[in-house]
Design a protein around this motif. Structure first.
Motif, PDB file in Angstrom:
ATOM      1  N   GLU A   1      44.011  38.327  36.757  1.00 40.56           N
ATOM      2  CA  GLU A   1      43.343  38.010  35.472  1.00 40.56           C
ATOM      3  C   GLU A   1      42.928  36.544  35.427  1.00 40.56           C
ATOM      4  N   GLU A   2      43.789  35.668  35.940  1.00 39.78           N
ATOM      5  CA  GLU A   2      43.443  34.244  35.938  1.00 39.78           C
ATOM      6  C   GLU A   2      42.264  33.983  36.882  1.00 39.78           C
TER       7      GLU A   2
ATOM      8  N   GLU B   1      46.461  40.218  22.812  1.00 43.08           N
ATOM      9  CA  GLU B   1      47.801  39.777  22.389  1.00 43.08           C
ATOM     10  C   GLU B   1      48.804  40.933  22.397  1.00 43.08           C
ATOM     11  N   ARG B   2      48.365  42.106  21.941  1.00 38.58           N
ATOM     12  CA  ARG B   2      49.294  43.236  21.896  1.00 38.58           C
ATOM     13  C   ARG B   2      49.818  43.561  23.301  1.00 38.58           C
ATOM     14  N   ALA B   3      48.910  43.510  24.270  1.00 42.65           N
ATOM     15  CA  ALA B   3      49.314  43.792  25.658  1.00 42.65           C
ATOM     16  C   ALA B   3      50.339  42.767  26.145  1.00 42.65           C
ATOM     17  N   LYS B   4      50.147  41.504  25.739  1.00 47.61           N
ATOM     18  CA  LYS B   4      51.098  40.462  26.160  1.00 47.61           C
ATOM     19  C   LYS B   4      52.495  40.753  25.591  1.00 47.61           C
ATOM     20  N   TYR B   5      52.543  41.171  24.340  1.00 51.49           N
ATOM     21  CA  TYR B   5      53.844  41.481  23.737  1.00 51.49           C
ATOM     22  C   TYR B   5      54.484  42.705  24.400  1.00 51.49           C
ATOM     23  N   LEU B   6      53.643  43.713  24.670  1.00 47.52           N
ATOM     24  CA  LEU B   6      54.192  44.919  25.308  1.00 47.52           C
ATOM     25  C   LEU B   6      54.722  44.585  26.699  1.00 47.52           C
TER      26      LEU B   6
ATOM     27  N   VAL C   1      53.130  50.357  33.988  1.00 44.30           N
ATOM     28  CA  VAL C   1      52.438  50.131  32.715  1.00 44.30           C
ATOM     29  C   VAL C   1      51.333  49.081  32.834  1.00 44.30           C
ATOM     30  N   ASN C   2      51.427  48.218  33.827  1.00 43.23           N
ATOM     31  CA  ASN C   2      50.453  47.126  33.913  1.00 43.23           C
ATOM     32  C   ASN C   2      49.165  47.566  34.601  1.00 43.23           C
ATOM     33  N   VAL C   3      48.072  47.113  34.041  1.00 51.33           N
ATOM     34  CA  VAL C   3      46.772  47.223  34.704  1.00 51.33           C
ATOM     35  C   VAL C   3      46.131  45.839  34.608  1.00 51.33           C
ATOM     36  N   VAL C   4      45.126  45.599  35.444  1.00 51.40           N
ATOM     37  CA  VAL C   4      44.439  44.317  35.339  1.00 51.40           C
ATOM     38  C   VAL C   4      43.739  44.280  33.980  1.00 51.40           C
ATOM     39  N   GLY C   5      44.075  43.291  33.181  1.00 52.77           N
ATOM     40  CA  GLY C   5      43.482  43.171  31.845  1.00 52.77           C
ATOM     41  C   GLY C   5      44.416  43.548  30.720  1.00 52.77           C
ATOM     42  N   GLY C   6      45.558  44.152  31.033  1.00 55.35           N
ATOM     43  CA  GLY C   6      46.473  44.536  29.957  1.00 55.35           C
ATOM     44  C   GLY C   6      47.500  45.559  30.394  1.00 55.35           C
ATOM     45  N   VAL C   7      47.718  46.544  29.507  1.00 52.03           N
ATOM     46  CA  VAL C   7      48.686  47.606  29.809  1.00 52.03           C
ATOM     47  C   VAL C   7      48.042  48.964  29.560  1.00 52.03           C
TER      48      VAL C   7
ATOM     49  N   ALA D   1      44.007  46.693  26.533  1.00 52.88           N
ATOM     50  CA  ALA D   1      43.495  46.053  27.757  1.00 52.88           C
ATOM     51  C   ALA D   1      42.079  45.534  27.520  1.00 52.88           C
ATOM     52  N   ALA D   2      41.758  44.457  28.218  1.00 51.25           N
ATOM     53  CA  ALA D   2      40.404  43.885  28.102  1.00 51.25           C
ATOM     54  C   ALA D   2      39.519  44.480  29.188  1.00 51.25           C
ATOM     55  N   PRO D   3      38.299  44.882  28.817  1.00 50.81           N
ATOM     56  CA  PRO D   3      37.394  45.391  29.846  1.00 50.81           C
ATOM     57  C   PRO D   3      36.884  44.239  30.725  1.00 50.81           C
ATOM     58  N   PHE D   4      36.586  44.542  31.953  1.00 48.33           N
ATOM     59  CA  PHE D   4      36.049  43.499  32.837  1.00 48.33           C
ATOM     60  C   PHE D   4      35.197  44.144  33.925  1.00 48.33           C
ATOM     61  N   LYS D   5      34.407  43.314  34.576  1.00 52.33           N
ATOM     62  CA  LYS D   5      33.588  43.787  35.692  1.00 52.33           C
ATOM     63  C   LYS D   5      33.772  42.843  36.868  1.00 52.33           C
ATOM     64  N   GLY D   6      33.464  43.322  38.026  1.00 53.01           N
ATOM     65  CA  GLY D   6      33.469  42.447  39.199  1.00 53.01           C
ATOM     66  C   GLY D   6      34.752  42.512  39.997  1.00 53.01           C
ATOM     67  N   ASN D   7      34.814  41.639  40.968  1.00 56.27           N
ATOM     68  CA  ASN D   7      35.959  41.582  41.869  1.00 56.27           C
ATOM     69  C   ASN D   7      36.517  40.163  41.904  1.00 56.27           C
ATOM     70  N   PRO D   8      37.808  40.027  42.240  1.00 54.69           N
ATOM     71  CA  PRO D   8      38.398  38.684  42.244  1.00 54.69           C
ATOM     72  C   PRO D   8      37.869  37.804  43.378  1.00 54.69           C
ATOM     73  N   GLU D   9      37.668  36.535  43.057  1.00 51.55           N
ATOM     74  CA  GLU D   9      37.202  35.587  44.059  1.00 51.55           C
ATOM     75  C   GLU D   9      37.907  34.254  43.836  1.00 51.55           C
TER      76      GLU D   9
END
Lengths: 358, 119
Positions: free
Chosen positions: A80-81, A89-94, A150-156, A280-288
């Protein structure tokens, strides 16, 4: 004095994982310890070449069953970084709730095994009985007792209903009551104190210099905990690092006991502050790019180095686990000990060979 | 991330130790067909410091286990997984920390073969 080499492990009664130590002893006093690893090495880092960065979540969860949630949390935070994803925020608490539940069940498991190491079978069973409450919570809220996924990239991927939150609080209240009912036994019983106090002492300077992690570090008086980095929801929840100063096996067990109780409060605080919102937050692309990310596992600091190249496959995933960091301090603790104390001291670092041989 | 050279590794690491830094780990990556990349990661009061060095394949890297004892396991691990050897390792498993002697494939180095297994 005759020197003898005694093989400790790889299979032994107190540690259900294959760690081998060659112990050089003189009249039952350990003079030197040489580790032998590699009995169950799995090459999980290599799998990054053929599993894409989403599939790697399931791989890193299998680095260690007991810390599965925290491994995937560390991995997902790194991705994610790298990709600039803002987690809801909800995902962070979970994430905080499930990672503290993992810390609790890991510490309760360890406290039971530790009691078993010096023959305190009934205490062992008491701790494991309490742990079952936490495993039941995991199962009811995620569908799985150990590897909760429970974890996925972007949240839970899982949520908690208000009814589930209420039930968790009831279960934790009961678990807290039960843990406190055996507090005096684990912390003041003659047998426990006799076998652990002053045994396997690691000074504050040694712990720091030898790179000890987690309760092994904090049991020696160093107040360092990766939760101080304020990942997940730890920036919103009051949290005080648990520290003991004696540096012996007793201090390490006391840190774990106090942390298990503290985790109950942290889960309560996270449930109380659980905000509404997306999972979870939606996102596109690949990590670089490159990233180094750290979290606090039950056993200590876990560090991931990841390198992405813009494709769906990561170029490198490097996992530094806490047990790997705690082996050199263990080698420093063993010389001078009586042979009978070796199992207790080895167990006192909470060795996870699954982590070490990832 | 500070770039250093192979010749200055031990000196740079010694300075960091004198400054009270704790070694977290070493992370090795195969950069290309000719080079490895090692990142030395240190921590002091939760702040990370990194040193990066590029090592040409076929050369030996100076070990920092004389400065930080705790590096011995990770340097042995890199020997196993990348075939990159370290000079002056305090406890040298000779590429058999994780692997058996008869295994000659280097796992994280594009499946190239190890030259020899050090006894």
């Amino acid at each position: 004095m005759a020197r003898t080499i005694i093989p400790f492990g790889p299979q032994h009664p107190v540690l259900p994982e294959p760690l081998h130590l060659k112990l050089v002893v003189e009249d039952e006093i350990v003079r030197e310890a040489i580790p032998a690893l590699g009995y169950v090495h799995r090459g999980l880092e290599k799998l990054a070449e053929i599993r894409d960065f989403h599939q790697m979540i399931q791989i890193v969860e299998r680095v260690c069953g007991i810390c599965s949630m925290v491994h995937s949390l560390c991995y997902c935070q790194g991705i994610e970084e790298m990709m600039g994803i803002e987690v809801p925020e909800r995902a962070k608490y979970l994430r905080t709730i499930w990672s503290e539940l993992h810390r609790m069940h890991s510490h309760l498991l360890w406290l039971g095994l530790f009691a078993d190491a010096f023959g305190f079978e009934s205490l062992f069973m008491q701790f494991w009985r309490i742990r079952e409450r936490i495993m039941d919570i995991n199962e009811a809220t995620t569908g799985s007792r150990v590897i909760v996924s429970v974890n996925v990239v972007g949240g839970v991927r899982q949520d908690l209903t208000p009814e589930q939150c209420s039930w968790i609080l009831t279960e934790l209240a009961q678990a807290e009551k039960e843990i406190k009912s055996i507090q005096s036994t684990i912390l003041t019983d003659y047998t426990v104190c006799k076998r652990t106090q002053g045994v396997g002492v690691l000074s504050k300077e040694q712990a720091y210099e030898l790179g000890a992690a987690g309760p092994t570090l904090r049991g020696s008086g160093v107040a360092q905990d990766m939760r101080q980095l304020k990942y997940a929801a730890f920036d919103k929840i009051d949290f005080e690092t648990v520290v003991e100063t004696a540096g012996d096996s007793y201090a390490r067990s006391k840190v774990r006991f106090r942390e298990a109780v503290q985790s109950i409060d942290l889960v309560r605080a996270a449930i109380a502050g659980l905000p509404q919102g997306d999972l979870a937050a939606p996102f596109k692309g690949n990590p670089e790019g490159e990233i180094i990310t750290r979290v606090e596992q039950p056993r200590g600091e876990c560090m991931y180095y990841m390198k992405g190249n813009g494709t769906k496959f990561l170029e490198r995933v490097r996992i530094r686990t806490p047990t790997f960091a705690n082996i050199p301090p263990l080698l420093a603790m063993l010389p001078g000990l009586e042979l009978a104390d070796v199992p207790v001291v080895v167990l006192s670092i909470d060795p996870c060979i699954s982590c070490t041989e990832r | 991330m500070k770039e250093i050279t192979m010749e200055t590794i031990v000196g740079e690491v010694s300075m960091l130790k004198s400054a009270g830094q704790r070694l977290v780990t070493l992370s090795c990556t195969e950069l290309d067909a000719d080079n490895f990349d090692i990142i030395y990661t240190f921590d002091k009061e939760l702040v990370l410091t990194h040193l990066r060095v590029t090592i040409p394949k076929g050369t030996s890297c100076p070990s920092i286990s004389g400065v930080y004892f705790t590096s011995l396991l990770v340097e042995n691990e890199i020997q196993d997984q990348f075939g990159l050897m370290f000079d002056g390792l305090i406890l040298d498993f000779g590429r058999t920390l994780y692997l058996d002697e008869e295994i000659t494939t280097i796992p994280l180095c594009n499946n190239t073969k190890a030259m020899t297994v050090k006894k």
